[in-house]
Design a protein around this motif. Structure first.
Motif, PDB file in Angstrom:
ATOM      1  N   PHE A   1       3.903 -10.378  -6.435  1.00 21.48           N
ATOM      2  CA  PHE A   1       4.031  -9.492  -5.277  1.00 21.48           C
ATOM      3  C   PHE A   1       3.676 -10.251  -3.997  1.00 21.48           C
ATOM      4  O   PHE A   1       2.592 -10.832  -3.878  1.00 21.48           O
ATOM      5  N   PHE A   2       4.613 -10.235  -3.035  1.00 23.90           N
ATOM      6  CA  PHE A   2       4.402 -10.909  -1.749  1.00 23.90           C
ATOM      7  C   PHE A   2       4.532  -9.880  -0.631  1.00 23.90           C
ATOM      8  O   PHE A   2       5.512  -9.125  -0.572  1.00 23.90           O
ATOM      9  N   ALA A   3       3.547  -9.878   0.266  1.00 26.26           N
ATOM     10  CA  ALA A   3       3.535  -8.915   1.370  1.00 26.26           C
ATOM     11  C   ALA A   3       3.523  -9.642   2.718  1.00 26.26           C
ATOM     12  O   ALA A   3       3.518 -10.875   2.782  1.00 26.26           O
ATOM     13  N   SER A   4       3.534  -8.831   3.779  1.00 26.07           N
ATOM     14  CA  SER A   4       3.376  -9.327   5.158  1.00 26.07           C
ATOM     15  C   SER A   4       4.518 -10.203   5.651  1.00 26.07           C
ATOM     16  O   SER A   4       4.307 -11.094   6.479  1.00 26.07           O
ATOM     17  N   PHE A   5       5.733  -9.965   5.159  1.00 24.13           N
ATOM     18  CA  PHE A   5       6.889 -10.665   5.724  1.00 24.13           C
ATOM     19  C   PHE A   5       7.158 -10.132   7.131  1.00 24.13           C
ATOM     20  O   PHE A   5       7.168  -8.920   7.349  1.00 24.13           O
ATOM     21  N   ILE A   6       7.390 -11.027   8.078  1.00 33.43           N
ATOM     22  CA  ILE A   6       7.692 -10.603   9.439  1.00 33.43           C
ATOM     23  C   ILE A   6       9.059  -9.916   9.482  1.00 33.43           C
ATOM     24  O   ILE A   6       9.239  -8.901  10.135  1.00 33.43           O
ATOM     25  N   ASN A   7      10.007 -10.506   8.763  1.00 35.12           N
ATOM     26  CA  ASN A   7      11.337  -9.898   8.656  1.00 35.12           C
ATOM     27  C   ASN A   7      11.707  -9.857   7.182  1.00 35.12           C
ATOM     28  O   ASN A   7      12.323 -10.777   6.654  1.00 35.12           O
ATOM     29  N   ARG A   8      11.302  -8.791   6.517  1.00 34.70           N
ATOM     30  CA  ARG A   8      11.490  -8.674   5.068  1.00 34.70           C
ATOM     31  C   ARG A   8      12.963  -8.692   4.664  1.00 34.70           C
ATOM     32  O   ARG A   8      13.335  -9.317   3.658  1.00 34.70           O
ATOM     33  N   ASP A   9      13.826  -8.041   5.451  1.00 38.72           N
ATOM     34  CA  ASP A   9      15.239  -7.947   5.087  1.00 38.72           C
ATOM     35  C   ASP A   9      15.927  -9.306   5.109  1.00 38.72           C
ATOM     36  O   ASP A   9      16.740  -9.615   4.242  1.00 38.72           O
ATOM     37  N   LYS A  10      15.610 -10.106   6.120  1.00 39.46           N
ATOM     38  CA  LYS A  10      16.212 -11.428   6.189  1.00 39.46           C
ATOM     39  C   LYS A  10      15.748 -12.310   5.040  1.00 39.46           C
ATOM     40  O   LYS A  10      16.533 -13.000   4.397  1.00 39.46           O
ATOM     41  N   SER A  11      14.446 -12.279   4.767  1.00 39.95           N
ATOM     42  CA  SER A  11      13.897 -13.061   3.663  1.00 39.95           C
ATOM     43  C   SER A  11      14.528 -12.651   2.343  1.00 39.95           C
ATOM     44  O   SER A  11      14.887 -13.492   1.516  1.00 39.95           O
ATOM     45  N   PHE A  12      14.667 -11.352   2.148  1.00 40.26           N
ATOM     46  CA  PHE A  12      15.272 -10.818   0.921  1.00 40.26           C
ATOM     47  C   PHE A  12      16.725 -11.282   0.795  1.00 40.26           C
ATOM     48  O   PHE A  12      17.188 -11.637  -0.302  1.00 40.26           O
ATOM     49  N   GLN A  13      17.459 -11.283   1.898  1.00 37.23           N
ATOM     50  CA  GLN A  13      18.858 -11.699   1.882  1.00 37.23           C
ATOM     51  C   GLN A  13      19.007 -13.155   1.447  1.00 37.23           C
ATOM     52  O   GLN A  13      19.843 -13.497   0.608  1.00 37.23           O
ATOM     53  N   VAL A  14      18.187 -14.036   2.016  1.00 35.44           N
ATOM     54  CA  VAL A  14      18.248 -15.454   1.656  1.00 35.44           C
ATOM     55  C   VAL A  14      17.840 -15.653   0.200  1.00 35.44           C
ATOM     56  O   VAL A  14      18.495 -16.397  -0.553  1.00 35.44           O
ATOM     57  N   LEU A  15      16.788 -14.993  -0.227  1.00 33.95           N
ATOM     58  CA  LEU A  15      16.296 -15.129  -1.598  1.00 33.95           C
ATOM     59  C   LEU A  15      17.333 -14.685  -2.632  1.00 33.95           C
ATOM     60  O   LEU A  15      17.624 -15.407  -3.592  1.00 33.95           O
ATOM     61  N   THR A  16      17.877 -13.495  -2.442  1.00 31.03           N
ATOM     62  CA  THR A  16      18.829 -12.964  -3.419  1.00 31.03           C
ATOM     63  C   THR A  16      20.132 -13.770  -3.448  1.00 31.03           C
ATOM     64  O   THR A  16      20.694 -13.987  -4.522  1.00 31.03           O
TER      65      THR A  16
ATOM     66  N   ALA B   1       0.827  -1.210   0.000  1.00 32.01           N
ATOM     67  CA  ALA B   1       0.000   0.000   0.000  1.00 32.01           C
ATOM     68  C   ALA B   1       0.859   1.257   0.000  1.00 32.01           C
ATOM     69  O   ALA B   1       0.436   2.313   0.502  1.00 32.01           O
ATOM     70  N   PHE B   2       2.073   1.154  -0.534  1.00 33.46           N
ATOM     71  CA  PHE B   2       3.032   2.265  -0.617  1.00 33.46           C
ATOM     72  C   PHE B   2       3.435   2.822   0.756  1.00 33.46           C
ATOM     73  O   PHE B   2       3.992   3.909   0.851  1.00 33.46           O
ATOM     74  N   ILE B   3       3.153   2.048   1.810  1.00 32.62           N
ATOM     75  CA  ILE B   3       3.445   2.521   3.165  1.00 32.62           C
ATOM     76  C   ILE B   3       4.302   1.543   3.951  1.00 32.62           C
ATOM     77  O   ILE B   3       5.335   1.920   4.519  1.00 32.62           O
ATOM     78  N   PHE B   4       3.884   0.278   3.995  1.00 37.30           N
ATOM     79  CA  PHE B   4       4.507  -0.696   4.884  1.00 37.30           C
ATOM     80  C   PHE B   4       5.679  -1.414   4.195  1.00 37.30           C
ATOM     81  O   PHE B   4       5.479  -2.093   3.174  1.00 37.30           O
TER      82      PHE B   4
END
Length: 225
Positions: free
Chosen positions: A176-191, A158-161
């Protein structure tokens, strides 16, 4: 001829030694003490590093091990890697959606945005990003091969969270996937997993590498179940 006798020691010359005066052997010992302390400190540092390595290895083995004695309540609120791996195989491997040799790495709770926001779980394997949701019998199953992912980007719901991630395939399709509890960690593992497959290394990431990458943050709750 006059012969002069010289004193052979300080006591012979009439000079009295103080009881607190250091003897030669004590002086040598005091000079050697800093070196001994330094060597002892180095040995203690090496032993500490060895102990830390052993503890880390023990924790990793415990994390991946099957825990048959775990009660049903704990399995529901705090499932182990082994239990998540069984879910992964049942949903994706047993149905022939991915190869059996494709090892499960990690999973994260999130929501896939389609017509509605489907709350489910993302399963990351060596060669695929998978998603599964079951909302009152309405199932959503998705498999995206790592080698077909063109871009993984952090997004805002929603351009906010700041809790979302978007995938773009080489065909132009976006997920598009939302509502990650820890987005940065998930992003790190994925990339990291995706880059190992499509990058110069040209190999799959191992579950041990994932564990090692996030272990330093686990103490502060970084490893999400």
């Amino acid at each position: 001829m006059t012969m002069t006798t010289r004193p052979t020691s300080l006591s012979d010359s009439g000079v009295q030694l103080s009881p607190d005066a250091e003897r030669p052997s004590e002086t040598l010992t005091s000079l050697a003490s800093p070196l001994s302390d330094s060597n002892s400190s180095m040995m203690n540092d090496d032993e500490k590093r060895g102990d830390d390595t052993q503890r880390a290895k023990s924790r990793m083995e415990k994390y991946f091990a099957e825990k048959p004695d775990k009660n049903i309540f704990m399995k529901l609120i705090h499932p182990s890697y082994h239990e998540r791996n069984l879910q992964f195989k049942k949903i994706f491997v047993d149905k022939g959606l991915i190869e059996e040799s494709d090892q499960f790495l990690a999973s994260y709770s999130c929501a896939y945005q389609r017509e509605i926001l489907a709350q489910g779980r993302m399963f990351i394997s060596q060669f695929n990003v998978c998603f599964y949701a079951n909302i009152i019998g309405w199932e959503t199953t998705l498999v995206i091969p790592m080698k077909e992912i063109k871009l993984i980007k952090k997004m805002k719901a929603a351009f906010i969270f700041p809790n979302s991630i978007q995938f773009e395939r080489d065909t132009g399709e976006k997920y598009f996937f939302a509502s990650f509890i820890n987005r940065d960690k998930s992003f790190q593992v994925l990339t990291t997993a995706q880059q190992k497959v499509v990058g110069e290394e040209g190999r799959a990431m191992t579950r041990e590498e994932v564990w090692d990458m996030v272990y330093k943050e686990k103490v502060s709750g970084f490893w999400e179940k």
